[in-house]
Design a protein around this motif. Sequence first.
Motif, PDB file in Angstrom:
ATOM      1  N   LEU A 210       0.785  -1.325  -0.179  1.00  0.00           N
ATOM      2  CA  LEU A 210       0.086  -0.023  -0.245  1.00  0.00           C
ATOM      3  C   LEU A 210       0.808   1.291   0.079  1.00  0.00           C
ATOM      4  N   LEU A 211       2.119   1.047   0.839  1.00  0.00           N
ATOM      5  CA  LEU A 211       2.831   2.412   0.821  1.00  0.00           C
ATOM      6  C   LEU A 211       3.690   2.490  -0.456  1.00  0.00           C
ATOM      7  N   GLU A 212       3.870   1.302  -1.120  1.00  0.00           N
ATOM      8  CA  GLU A 212       4.611   1.396  -2.306  1.00  0.00           C
ATOM      9  C   GLU A 212       3.717   2.064  -3.441  1.00  0.00           C
ATOM     10  N   ALA A 213       2.474   1.677  -3.248  1.00  0.00           N
ATOM     11  CA  ALA A 213       1.620   2.105  -4.446  1.00  0.00           C
ATOM     12  C   ALA A 213       1.438   3.493  -4.252  1.00  0.00           C
ATOM     13  N   ALA A 215       3.615   5.682  -3.036  1.00  0.00           N
ATOM     14  CA  ALA A 215       4.808   6.177  -3.543  1.00  0.00           C
ATOM     15  C   ALA A 215       4.847   6.562  -5.115  1.00  0.00           C
ATOM     16  N   VAL A 216       4.278   5.212  -5.617  1.00  0.00           N
ATOM     17  CA  VAL A 216       4.352   5.277  -7.290  1.00  0.00           C
ATOM     18  C   VAL A 216       3.426   6.156  -7.840  1.00  0.00           C
ATOM     19  N   ASP A 217       2.385   6.373  -6.990  1.00  0.00           N
ATOM     20  CA  ASP A 217       1.130   7.397  -7.448  1.00  0.00           C
ATOM     21  C   ASP A 217       1.839   8.733  -7.324  1.00  0.00           C
ATOM     22  N   GLY A 218       2.841   8.776  -6.650  1.00  0.00           N
ATOM     23  CA  GLY A 218       3.558  10.209  -6.669  1.00  0.00           C
ATOM     24  C   GLY A 218       3.048  10.915  -5.132  1.00  0.00           C
ATOM     25  N   ALA A 219       2.570  10.374  -4.376  1.00  0.00           N
ATOM     26  CA  ALA A 219       2.112  10.927  -3.026  1.00  0.00           C
ATOM     27  C   ALA A 219       3.326  11.471  -2.322  1.00  0.00           C
ATOM     28  N   THR A 220       3.333  12.525  -1.993  1.00  0.00           N
ATOM     29  CA  THR A 220       4.381  13.071  -0.995  1.00  0.00           C
ATOM     30  C   THR A 220       4.500  12.260   0.373  1.00  0.00           C
ATOM     31  N   ARG A 226      -0.019  10.828   6.499  1.00  0.00           N
ATOM     32  CA  ARG A 226      -1.296  11.365   7.005  1.00  0.00           C
ATOM     33  C   ARG A 226      -2.526  10.365   6.638  1.00  0.00           C
ATOM     34  N   SER A 227      -2.594   9.975   5.186  1.00  0.00           N
ATOM     35  CA  SER A 227      -3.684   9.258   4.649  1.00  0.00           C
ATOM     36  C   SER A 227      -3.642   7.758   4.813  1.00  0.00           C
ATOM     37  N   ILE A 228      -2.406   7.250   4.972  1.00  0.00           N
ATOM     38  CA  ILE A 228      -2.090   5.825   5.004  1.00  0.00           C
ATOM     39  C   ILE A 228      -1.518   5.326   6.186  1.00  0.00           C
TER      40      ILE A 228
END
Lengths: 319, 273
Positions: A210-213, A215-220, A226-228
């Motif tokens: 989930l964290l990788e996804a 990061a891939v989606d470009g989340a800071t 904060r959201s995950i």
Amino acid sequence: MTNIAMNLSSTDQARAPSGLSSIPFATRRKFFLVAMALPAVAYVIALGVFPLVKGIWYSLYEYNLLKPARTHFVGIDNYVNLLKDADFRGAIANTVIFTVFSVAIELVFGFIIALALWRDDRFNRVCLTLILIPVTITPLVVGLIFKGLLLADYGMVGYYLAQWGLTDPRGLFATPSTALATLIFIDIWEWTPLVALILLAGLKALPGDLLEAAAVDGATAWRTFRSITLPLMLPAVMLALTLRTIDAFRVFDSVFVTTGGGPGNSTNTLMVYAVKEGLSFFNIGKASAIANIALLGVAIIAACFILMIRHFDKRANGR
Amino acid sequence: MTTRSLAFDTARRGFLLLTLAFFLLPFLWLAMTAYKPSNAIFSIPPHLFFEPTLDQFRNALKIFDVGSLVLSSLMIAGGSMILSLMLGVPAGYALARSSHPAAMGVAYFFMTIRMVPAVAALIPFYLLMRDIGLIGSWMSVVLINCVLNTAFVSWMMFSYFRGLPKELEEAALTDGCRQFGAFWKVSLPAVRSGIIASALFCVLFSWNDFLFAMFLTRLDSKPISVALLSAYGTKDITWGTLGALAHFSTVPIVLIVLVLNRYFVQGLTKGIN
């Protein structure tokens, strides 16, 4: 379960026609489990619950071990007197301030340490082992350590603090305005590692994909946190919060050793007050009333947390 | 590794080292005090460097009957550990294996007992021990420590046994094993780490306790924690002697936890993963 039990009982009967096996397995199983649990339950009731109930009884009496002749039933007078007692109100305020500040700081500091320890490498494993030392040291010794370090006359830290004019020349423990804050500091020193450990276990249980996804989606990093991370960490945070709040509320050892509730009543907590009344002044009735109110406090804290955990569970499942 | 992540990693390690210093230095200070000559302890301003000496240990051994203090602590910690495991492990097993709705209630009952403020139980317990003539003996400290420890062990073993597949014992039971045999030979070995963790926590709680021991023991039965407290109040006992005495109280437990660190961490974080 029943199926297997039936199965078992039939094979059992076929093999060993002794007296016991005429009783169905399910029944024998029930007896066996009760017999296994009974000693512990009986013990805890006899030496734990029974004294607690006795304590409620004592709190309804004027009962002083030094004046046994004056013992008589007073109903809820002990409680009514406590509500009028400024020392008692002070003790409640001190306990609440102590609990709120130490737990809040431990949680934030512990979270930062847990994040720093997240990656599983050798350096971090060694750090985690060593960092847990404060948790294992006798709380009494912890109190003595800080008492010694902070002595204004010749303590390694206290001397300089006083010399540089940062603290009152009497030292941190002997000044009413700083004594409680110093005790909060000691609690933070002693228990932050435990909070960090619990939160670290929570971090390690997070689903990595989930964290990788994210990061891939470009989340800071902040947005991911904060959201995950934070929402998924809620169970671990709640566990740490519950454990520490209840323990901080019951604080006794470090206070008793360093200040004994003083100077004045500036660090008098509920536990210290109850112990002093009951086991130093032998005022059993009053002490039991204080202890029971502390018990009620713990029960309220526990109930709040259980309700909160249920609420979060519901929200998580509703999504 | 990019420059940025390398810088980040260095900063992270730097932060951890500072944190370690914060958590370890106060403890090291007390440990060091025990090797300082008395004049270095009271020097103004305080010195960091000194000639190490064992005088403080000699003093401590002269003033205190350290052997009997440690023995009392061992009796209290060991006794309450054994009794709590004997009571708590079977209870945890039974609660985990029972499908009766009351089992969950009993498990929660054990968990709540662990949260009770100690004084609430101590005052009536003190009077109870006085009435049955056990006051002043380390046995009474074992008995009250055991209430909290049994509740704790039952709860902890409940969660360990619950994580154990039922099929394991069911196979043993069909093979003609008696119920206790299935528990003893099959389930118990499978939760060995849980038992070590439980034992560790029992020892930690009882070894470190001083509230119960302070009020329930006498001079000849007091454990080392109580001796430390009374030593602190005495004028002719220096910080060095106190530090030396504190060695006997803290070093064993810190070493045990360091050696069994894996079980300690596992036990504390049970219920998260």
